[in-house]
Design a protein around this motif. Structure first.
Motif, PDB file in Angstrom:
ATOM      1  N   SER A   5      56.947  96.850  18.515  1.00 41.28           N
ATOM      2  CA  SER A   5      57.616  97.999  18.418  1.00 41.28           C
ATOM      3  C   SER A   5      57.351  98.971  17.153  1.00 41.28           C
ATOM      4  O   SER A   5      57.589  98.155  16.409  1.00 41.28           O
ATOM      5  N   ARG A   6      56.568  99.999  17.122  1.00 45.82           N
ATOM      6  CA  ARG A   6      56.790 100.802  16.057  1.00 45.82           C
ATOM      7  C   ARG A   6      57.032 102.142  16.287  1.00 45.82           C
ATOM      8  O   ARG A   6      57.229 102.479  17.288  1.00 45.82           O
ATOM      9  N   LYS A   7      57.327 102.864  15.377  1.00 51.50           N
ATOM     10  CA  LYS A   7      57.667 104.243  15.093  1.00 51.50           C
ATOM     11  C   LYS A   7      56.653 105.297  14.611  1.00 51.50           C
ATOM     12  O   LYS A   7      55.478 104.657  14.237  1.00 51.50           O
ATOM     13  N   VAL A   8      56.571 106.388  14.897  1.00 51.80           N
ATOM     14  CA  VAL A   8      55.638 107.241  14.660  1.00 51.80           C
ATOM     15  C   VAL A   8      55.538 107.174  13.082  1.00 51.80           C
ATOM     16  O   VAL A   8      56.186 107.109  12.150  1.00 51.80           O
ATOM     17  N   GLN A  10      53.987 104.515  11.789  1.00 48.73           N
ATOM     18  CA  GLN A  10      53.710 103.151  11.402  1.00 48.73           C
ATOM     19  C   GLN A  10      52.351 102.453  11.722  1.00 48.73           C
ATOM     20  O   GLN A  10      51.969 103.206  12.803  1.00 48.73           O
ATOM     21  N   ILE A  23      50.442 104.641  15.071  1.00 50.35           N
ATOM     22  CA  ILE A  23      51.120 105.521  15.966  1.00 50.35           C
ATOM     23  C   ILE A  23      51.262 106.875  15.598  1.00 50.35           C
ATOM     24  O   ILE A  23      51.741 107.095  14.385  1.00 50.35           O
ATOM     25  N   SER A  25      51.794 110.004  17.841  1.00 49.40           N
ATOM     26  CA  SER A  25      52.900 110.734  18.257  1.00 49.40           C
ATOM     27  C   SER A  25      53.517 109.998  19.609  1.00 49.40           C
ATOM     28  O   SER A  25      52.684 109.201  20.025  1.00 49.40           O
ATOM     29  N   ILE A  26      54.697 110.226  20.002  1.00 49.03           N
ATOM     30  CA  ILE A  26      55.252 109.588  21.148  1.00 49.03           C
ATOM     31  C   ILE A  26      55.891 110.775  21.972  1.00 49.03           C
ATOM     32  O   ILE A  26      56.757 111.616  21.270  1.00 49.03           O
ATOM     33  N   VAL A  31      51.833 107.744  24.582  1.00 48.64           N
ATOM     34  CA  VAL A  31      51.765 107.403  22.909  1.00 48.64           C
ATOM     35  C   VAL A  31      50.376 107.975  22.460  1.00 48.64           C
ATOM     36  O   VAL A  31      49.408 107.385  23.167  1.00 48.64           O
TER      37      VAL A  31
END
Length: 60
Positions: A5-8, A10, A23, A25-26, A31
């Motif tokens: 799991s990663r955030k924008v 990262q 990453i 953008s989501i 993704v």
């Protein structure tokens, strides 16, 4: 399969082939991933190899 799991913003690093996945953008279920890899590492979408062999035309 490793699931992360990663955030924008990262990044995931694959050190054996000096490759980074970031990453970007989501939006909803889409993704956007940026890939930084040396020119010697081939990066393709799944299915492109099959199209290349069947159509015998270069990927764009």
């Amino acid at each position: 399969m490793l699931i992360l799991s990663r955030k924008v913003g990262q990044t995931i690093v694959i050190p054996g082939i000096t490759t980074e996945l970031q990453i970007l953008s989501i939006v909803g279920s889409q993704v956007r991933i940026g890939i930084s890899a040396p020119a010697t590492v081939s990066v393709r979408r799944q299915g492109c190899d099959k199209a290349l062999v069947e159509d015998r035309r270069p990927l764009r």
